[in-house]
Design an enzyme around this catalytic site. Sequence first.
Site, PDB file in Angstrom:
ATOM      1  N   THR A 159       0.880  -1.207   0.062  1.00  0.00           N
ATOM      2  CA  THR A 159       0.041   0.034  -0.031  1.00  0.00           C
ATOM      3  C   THR A 159       0.860   1.228  -0.050  1.00  0.00           C
ATOM      4  OG1 THR A 159      -0.238  -0.166   2.269  1.00  0.00           O
ATOM      5  CG2 THR A 159      -1.935  -1.220   1.117  1.00  0.00           C
ATOM      6  N   LYS A 185       4.103  -6.939   3.822  1.00  0.00           N
ATOM      7  CA  LYS A 185       4.009  -5.594   3.519  1.00  0.00           C
ATOM      8  C   LYS A 185       3.788  -4.893   4.958  1.00  0.00           C
ATOM      9  CE  LYS A 185       0.235  -3.681   3.083  1.00  0.00           C
ATOM     10  NZ  LYS A 185      -0.596  -2.646   4.060  1.00  0.00           N
ATOM     11  N   THR A 196      -2.481  -2.356   7.107  1.00  0.00           N
ATOM     12  CA  THR A 196      -2.262  -3.569   7.751  1.00  0.00           C
ATOM     13  C   THR A 196      -0.791  -4.170   7.346  1.00  0.00           C
ATOM     14  OG1 THR A 196      -4.603  -3.918   7.236  1.00  0.00           O
ATOM     15  CG2 THR A 196      -3.146  -6.045   7.033  1.00  0.00           C
ATOM     16  N   GLU A 279       6.908   5.031   8.360  1.00  0.00           N
ATOM     17  CA  GLU A 279       6.684   6.380   7.942  1.00  0.00           C
ATOM     18  C   GLU A 279       7.371   7.278   8.763  1.00  0.00           C
ATOM     19  OE1 GLU A 279       2.259   6.022   6.179  1.00  0.00           O
ATOM     20  OE2 GLU A 279       2.288   6.425   8.139  1.00  0.00           O
ATOM     21  N   ASN A 402       0.454  11.431   8.537  1.00  0.00           N
ATOM     22  CA  ASN A 402      -0.709  10.896   9.272  1.00  0.00           C
ATOM     23  C   ASN A 402      -1.751  12.169   9.649  1.00  0.00           C
ATOM     24  OD1 ASN A 402      -0.589   8.041   9.673  1.00  0.00           O
ATOM     25  ND2 ASN A 402       1.342   8.789  10.241  1.00  0.00           N
TER      26      ASN A 402
END
Lengths: 407, 407
Positions: A159, A185, A196, A279, A402
Amino acid sequence: MAINPPVLNAPLAVPGFRVGTASCGVKSPALKGKRQDLALIVGDVPCHAAGVFTKNRFRAACVRHGEATLSTQAENVRAIVANSGNANAGLGEMETVWARNLIEAGAEAAGVAADQVLSASTGVIGTPFPIDRIRASVHEATDSLSADHWEQAAHAIRTTDTFAKWSSAVVSIDGQSYTLTGIAKGSGMIHPNMATMLAFVATDAPISADVLAPMLRRVADRSFNCISVDGDTSTNDTMYLLSSGIGLGHAPLSETAVFEQALTELCIELAQLIVRDGEGVTKFVTIEVSGAATEAEARTVGRAVAVSPLVKTAFAGSDANWGRILSAVGNSGVAIDTNRITLRADDVLMFENGNIHPEYSDEQGMAVFRQPEFSISLDLGMGSESAVVWTGDLTHDYITINAEYRT
Amino acid sequence: MAINPPVLNAPLAVPGFRVGTASCGVKSPALKGKRQDLALIVGDVPCHAAGVFTKNRFRAACVRHGEATLSTQAENVRAIVANSGNANAGLGEMETVWARNLIEAGAEAAGVAADQVLSASTGVIGTPFPIDRIRASVHEATDSLSADHWEQAAHAIRTTDTFAKWSSAVVSIDGQSYTLTGIAKGSGMIHPNMATMLAFVATDAPISADVLAPMLRRVADRSFNCISVDGDTSTNDTMYLLSSGIGLGHAPLSETAVFEQALTELCIELAQLIVRDGEGVTKFVTIEVSGAATEAEARTVGRAVAVSPLVKTAFAGSDANWGRILSAVGNSGVAIDTNRITLRADDVLMFENGNIHPEYSDEQGMAVFRQPEFSISLDLGMGSESAVVWTGDLTHDYITINAEYRT
């Protein structure tokens, strides 16, 4: 930005498995043909299988289906069908219907029965699942089935991952070589937007489902569960392990320790790749806890350090703020004795016997914390058990990703 | 930046108490005379007292001293001495000596015995405690003792707080009026750099120590423990409640419910002031959890939402990301039934019966989330208990404050 992502060797084919992908435009019809977003892993023979699932009380339908299938068909699994672009979650009654539809589409593409198929979905939640677009394109996955398409499958389940994640290993047991190949992933140790964590591992090592199930739980505890560090476990987190060996005619292994060790190392590698792709992460930190009364307590302490926003921002700022680390240890809930704790950053001794080490200087600590990778070692002085947790830092980029974008 | 900090009315004097401050240059000799950094609260009579302390296993010496004093002297407390600028923590054996020295200095200034004195320290950790500078200036606190100096004391205990925090109330019980005045400090719901939460409340309501102790635990659970939302509890967190009433000759209250209610409201006000002053906070969010089986479970769910980095960044981004909220609920550990949950933002119904509400639109949610203050209401549909948690968002400023500066 990923931290030192390694150049990965090509994944190895696993006897008894073929892999295909399709471009369905799951997230948007405009992406049809532009990126692969469905992976199909097919066992040529009935496989023994095990799964580990999210502990979130909100569990997506694919998780509930997978658990139910394994409860009756763990020795007779033939395929995994997984899509990115839509998590099929938070959708009420239709979620269950769509999860069933995805499994049926995967079964038809694989040429097996629906009750032999496991599924996983990852992507946006609360958006109706585009089952019609999947049905229209799933045949591409059949057409592309090949023993060598693991890398393509690793790409198809991405993703927000900035790179595809896979790992392979070969173990030799009783003179016979077996292969393990896994893909995963996940967008970091702080699951962004409920992104996920998925991992699928295939092997031809002949191990029965009743042995695989407890083994996979142990392995997950020492790999993926050591990076899910903020408790924001997704609704869809899933790991599957499929073994073709018994179906291929091998006698079940009498001794599985060597295999379990190889599986653990492979899963740790996949888990670390997820942290490296976290991230906003600019540091890769290994937290080693030793001298604990139990392994579980060691892991609890390690996680407490890894999830603390104050510790993670200290990492980000290259600030060797040992007080924040010790405070996180004190908040872990484990009954530590603060006078017995030893704290090191790499090989620099910071804290010992309830006090800062007399020869420690901030400059030494800062030199360690400025590196892109370093370790924090805590000896609790209570016992002989240990655990390792991997984490990253908490940065402006995390906030930007985010708070300012909705993926 | 603080969120809607209210203009506070002047704190009320409490019969039986005088308050003084001193400028000791605790953090640095250069600050001597520039800011007040020591507060002395003196009871004119022996006070009944209770305390609530950090649950962190690393507990500063002042916490350990305070707990020991209350175990034997809870009906005979005469003073609190508190300093900012240095937490006297992480210092090994000297920490205990220095904590004792601070108490002795406070006792001498107050003209009482050392075993009648409670203490609290807040500020940097791991730095030797400047007891000599405190001894040299503590007499200023004696000189300035006054019934009207609560506001000055509130300033003296500040560290990174952007405003001083206090609250007063008057209750009438059996025709007699009693006063409560409290001061607090704390730099936000995510304790920065282990910044300590301190709160001291004085009252002339005549209540004995054995009633005060359990009352204070209940009150803390419904006020300060509803904002300490990331588990990063400081090593020094302390709340003290002193009652002069019995010492002043009042008969102990036979019924304390009215007082407890007033104390709860006062502590909630102080707690909310701490959230409003939270580091980097741009939103003040009230999380209301109802329909729980127990109050503790309601609070657990509320805290799980309040601590989630994904929820807090969604608040920051004015993103009505209901999926993140529900995922946090699912991760709380409480055995919820996902099909029974109702979720509202202010009066906008978002989620009901396991699915997004058919009339809900993202625009409605975003309109709520864009406000500087709003509420999230969760009905678990399991029982009749409830709890409220107050929190802020997680922003770039938080990262800047905690990663880029060492305070």
